[in-house]
Design a protein around this motif. Sequence first.
Motif, PDB file in Angstrom:
ATOM      1  N   VAL A 115       0.782   0.235   0.490  1.00 16.30           N
ATOM      2  CA  VAL A 115       1.807   0.606  -0.487  1.00 16.30           C
ATOM      3  C   VAL A 115       2.352  -0.643  -1.168  1.00 16.30           C
ATOM      4  CG1 VAL A 115       4.081   1.660  -0.792  1.00 16.30           C
ATOM      5  CG2 VAL A 115       2.425   2.715   0.751  1.00 16.30           C
ATOM      6  N   LEU A 116       2.484  -1.731  -0.422  1.00 15.66           N
ATOM      7  CA  LEU A 116       2.971  -2.984  -0.999  1.00 15.66           C
ATOM      8  C   LEU A 116       2.053  -3.487  -2.098  1.00 15.66           C
ATOM      9  CD1 LEU A 116       5.138  -5.193  -0.839  1.00 15.66           C
ATOM     10  CD2 LEU A 116       3.732  -6.331   0.893  1.00 15.66           C
ATOM     11  N   ARG A 117       0.765  -3.169  -2.007  1.00 15.57           N
ATOM     12  CA  ARG A 117      -0.192  -3.614  -3.021  1.00 15.57           C
ATOM     13  C   ARG A 117       0.030  -2.938  -4.381  1.00 15.57           C
ATOM     14  NH1 ARG A 117      -3.776  -3.522   1.605  1.00 15.57           N
ATOM     15  NH2 ARG A 117      -4.164  -5.686   2.193  1.00 15.57           N
ATOM     16  N   THR A 118       0.835  -1.882  -4.408  1.00 12.33           N
ATOM     17  CA  THR A 118       1.155  -1.257  -5.695  1.00 12.33           C
ATOM     18  C   THR A 118       2.180  -2.075  -6.466  1.00 12.33           C
ATOM     19  OG1 THR A 118       3.002   0.072  -4.830  1.00 12.33           O
ATOM     20  CG2 THR A 118       0.764   1.007  -4.643  1.00 12.33           C
TER      21      THR A 118
ATOM     22  N   ARG B  11       0.364 -15.079   7.572  1.00 12.38           N
ATOM     23  CA  ARG B  11       0.528 -14.208   6.408  1.00 12.38           C
ATOM     24  C   ARG B  11      -0.603 -13.176   6.289  1.00 12.38           C
ATOM     25  NH1 ARG B  11       4.407 -14.976   3.192  1.00 12.38           N
ATOM     26  NH2 ARG B  11       3.373 -13.877   1.486  1.00 12.38           N
ATOM     27  N   ILE B  12      -1.050 -12.681   7.411  1.00 10.67           N
ATOM     28  CA  ILE B  12      -2.065 -11.632   7.433  1.00 10.67           C
ATOM     29  C   ILE B  12      -1.528 -10.491   8.285  1.00 10.67           C
ATOM     30  CG2 ILE B  12      -4.432 -11.015   8.040  1.00 10.67           C
ATOM     31  CD1 ILE B  12      -5.218 -13.914   7.697  1.00 10.67           C
TER      32      ILE B  12
ATOM     33  N   PRO C 299      -7.305  -9.918   3.340  1.00 11.64           N
ATOM     34  CA  PRO C 299      -6.276 -10.293   2.361  1.00 11.64           C
ATOM     35  C   PRO C 299      -4.949 -10.622   3.018  1.00 11.64           C
ATOM     36  CG  PRO C 299      -6.627  -7.925   2.331  1.00 11.64           C
ATOM     37  CD  PRO C 299      -7.709  -8.505   3.200  1.00 11.64           C
ATOM     38  N   ARG C 300      -4.174 -11.420   2.325  1.00 15.25           N
ATOM     39  CA  ARG C 300      -2.877 -11.817   2.851  1.00 15.25           C
ATOM     40  C   ARG C 300      -1.787 -10.849   2.406  1.00 15.25           C
ATOM     41  NH1 ARG C 300      -2.905 -16.809   5.191  1.00 15.25           N
ATOM     42  NH2 ARG C 300      -4.857 -17.945   4.956  1.00 15.25           N
TER      43      ARG C 300
ATOM     44  N   ASP D 266      -9.771  -3.948  -4.403  1.00 17.90           N
ATOM     45  CA  ASP D 266     -10.946  -3.552  -3.636  1.00 17.90           C
ATOM     46  C   ASP D 266     -10.535  -2.663  -2.474  1.00 17.90           C
ATOM     47  OD1 ASP D 266     -11.180  -6.865  -2.102  1.00 17.90           O
ATOM     48  OD2 ASP D 266      -9.942  -5.134  -1.580  1.00 17.90           O
ATOM     49  N   LYS D 267     -11.467  -2.348  -1.589  1.00 17.36           N
ATOM     50  CA  LYS D 267     -11.228  -1.443  -0.482  1.00 17.36           C
ATOM     51  C   LYS D 267     -10.910  -2.157   0.812  1.00 17.36           C
ATOM     52  CE  LYS D 267     -11.762   2.399  -2.682  1.00 17.36           C
ATOM     53  NZ  LYS D 267     -10.666   3.359  -2.793  1.00 17.36           N
ATOM     54  N   SER D 268     -10.625  -3.447   0.743  1.00 18.76           N
ATOM     55  CA  SER D 268     -10.270  -4.158   1.960  1.00 18.76           C
ATOM     56  C   SER D 268      -8.799  -3.984   2.238  1.00 18.76           C
ATOM     57  CB  SER D 268     -10.612  -5.649   1.816  1.00 18.76           C
ATOM     58  OG  SER D 268      -9.839  -6.219   0.793  1.00 18.76           O
TER      59      SER D 268
END
Length: 205
Positions: free
Chosen positions: A44-47, A138-139, A191-192, A199-201
């Motif tokens: 959700v943060l990636r939005t 940061r992961i 990703p961090r 992408d789908k990661s």
Amino acid sequence: MTLLQALLLGYLLGTIPFGLFFTRLSGAGDIRAIGSGNIGATNVLRTGKKWAAAATLFCDGAKGAVAVIAARLLLPSAGAGPEIFAALGAVLGHLFPVWLKFKGGKGVATFLGVTLALHWPVGLMVAATWLGAALIWRISSLSALIAIALSPAYFLLMGFYDYAALALLLSALITVMHRDNIRRLIRGEEPRIGSRSGDKSGTQR
């Protein structure tokens, strides 16, 4: 019968897909079509909607805590059994929600909520471990795996052997759910926190 009721109660609470709700409410669309496709707070943060990610994190944790507390209050006559089964049900519900064709999150926030409700000092220790690891690397997935792996030891130190056994079981299950993340960690491709990859990661909570 009491334990089955506790398991069902926890499962139904765990299936509530807060990440899906808050992402749509924020106007970002269907979280399952964004980033990793996962419904957890990290995706959700990636939005870019930080409030939606924070709300998802809080509510995913809260449903785990509510499951344990409800079992403690409503089914108090069977010792710690109802609490343990409600906790197990909540995490299973988050991982495998019937409403989303059994494709849910990876259980980290719900697990944290469970540990806080079972014994709040251990919950704080798990949260502090996650935060410390996150500040260093940061992961999100790595931080979660470290914190959850240590949770059985924290319960043992406090003398809660039944809870330690539960934490060990859930830790193993959540680690399996992170198997793709572990492969990416080994390759150095995970990703961090805060990345907005298309992408789908990625990981999910």
